[in-house]
Write an enzyme that holds these catalytic residues in place. Structure first.
Site, PDB file in Angstrom:
ATOM      1  N   PRO A  18       0.772  -1.233   0.000  1.00  0.00           N
ATOM      2  CA  PRO A  18       0.000   0.000   0.000  1.00  0.00           C
ATOM      3  C   PRO A  18       0.809   1.293   0.000  1.00  0.00           C
ATOM      4  O   PRO A  18       1.198   1.781   1.040  1.00  0.00           O
ATOM      5  CB  PRO A  18      -0.832  -0.105   1.292  1.00  0.00           C
ATOM      6  N   GLU A  19       1.046   1.836  -1.172  1.00  0.00           N
ATOM      7  CA  GLU A  19       1.478   3.218  -1.281  1.00  0.00           C
ATOM      8  C   GLU A  19       0.257   3.965  -1.804  1.00  0.00           C
ATOM      9  O   GLU A  19      -0.809   3.371  -1.937  1.00  0.00           O
ATOM     10  CB  GLU A  19       2.674   3.349  -2.235  1.00  0.00           C
TER      11      GLU A  19
ATOM     12  N   ARG B 130       0.892  -8.416   9.359  1.00  0.00           N
ATOM     13  CA  ARG B 130       1.919  -7.796  10.217  1.00  0.00           C
ATOM     14  C   ARG B 130       1.347  -6.798  11.222  1.00  0.00           C
ATOM     15  O   ARG B 130       2.041  -6.402  12.145  1.00  0.00           O
ATOM     16  CB  ARG B 130       2.992  -7.140   9.340  1.00  0.00           C
TER      17      ARG B 130
END
Length: 283
Positions: A2-3, A119
């Site tokens: 995710p950018e 994560r």
DNA sequence: ATAGGCACCTGGTGGC
DNA sequence: TGCCACCAGGTGCCTA
């Protein structure tokens, strides 16, 4: 992954599913992501109608008719998927629960939104919509790279005093919003600029070249995500998770793609993160 | 104010 | 097969 482009792809994917629709129920499978979920999050979401789904930098902002806004960040490994059961009759129309499905939102329409994040570097919070921009997570973020605030003059001024490498400066969310490791590497390659060059030493001319390239790289990635989105949703509803071919990112030891260049892409580490670049093409 | 390094957490890969 | 080191799209916080 995710950018900014991936987050925007997710926003576009969930926006039609959420906007104007009411949240029936929310299931939270653990107490926290990066931080604890906000107090009584489930109750504060339940029964609310979504008025708008916005994005600021890498944050998704879901405005509710209660005057609160659900803030979502995907961290490094966050994913959002959408599935549908329009009549609300068959639970099996939704995919079976998977490991790391931390939040499941069921809409009155029968749509289901799942937040999965192995994560757990991601985050959720509930903010007052009226003052959301002043929230500590949002208030210091720089201009949107696809907006008017990101222009050569402003960016030149912003990096004027920056002693750090240009690569590091581009990753600084205070200088420009939403860029991450992949698209910074890609933009610097396309601009032909050495990522190790000091930000403060960048000429006006090079800033004028770089700024539109940053926009292009992001816009193209959003386009790619958007075009992949439909097909991919047919498959399994995963949003913002699409194939992309990069010029330099992840290509250490492979041939530089510039025609006539015989160099191999190198990997170096800058402030703890990998930088991929071509020594020949980037000066 | 700014720069650099660490921390948070799980999973995948490649070497022995 | 097991074990280990290393790597990963982000960013807040601490230290100089």
């Amino acid at each position: 992954m995710p950018e900014l482009p991936e987050v925007e792809t997710v926003r576009r994917g969930i926006s039609p599913v959420l906007e104007g629709q009411t949240i029936d129920s929310v299931q939270v499978n653990r107490p926290d992501l990066r931080w604890p979920f906000p107090e009584r999050m489930v109750e504060r979401l339940k029964g609310r109608r979504v008025t708008q789904v916005r994005r600021r930098s890498k944050y998704i902002l879901v405005d509710l008719d209660s005057g609160e806004t659900l803030l979502i960040h995907l961290g490094m490994s966050g994913r959002i998927s959408v599935s549908n059961d329009p009549l609300g009759l068959f639970a099996h129309n939704h995919p079976a629960a998977e490991k790391h499905d931390h939040v499941v939102i069921d809409m009155h329409s029968g749509a289901r939104i799942i937040y999965n994040d192995p994560r757990r570097f991601g985050a959720m919070d509930l903010l007052d919509t009226a003052t959301a921009a002043e929230h500590p997570l949002l208030r210091d973020i720089g201009p949107e790279p696809l907006g008017n605030g990101f222009n050569p003059e402003a960016f030149y001024t912003a990096i004027r005093t920056r002693n750090s490498p240009l690569k590091t400066a581009l990753l600084d969310q205070k200088l420009v919003a939403g860029l991450g490791n992949i698209y910074v590497c890609e933009a610097l390659f396309r601009a032909g600029i050495d990522p190790q060059r000091k930000a403060k030493n960048l000429s006006k001319a090079r800033v004028e070249k770089l700024v539109p390239i940053v926009r292009d790289v992001l816009s193209e990635a959003i386009e790619a995500g958007g075009s992949t989105l439909k097909d991919y949703r047919k498959a399994d509803g995963e949003l913002g998770y699409f194939q992309h071919s990069f010029d330099v990112y992840g290509r250490e030891g492979e041939a530089c793609k510039t025609s006539g260049c015989d160099q191999l892409i190198r990997r170096i580490v800058q402030s703890g993160r990998s930088t991929f670049f071509c020594r020949q093409c980037q000066r």
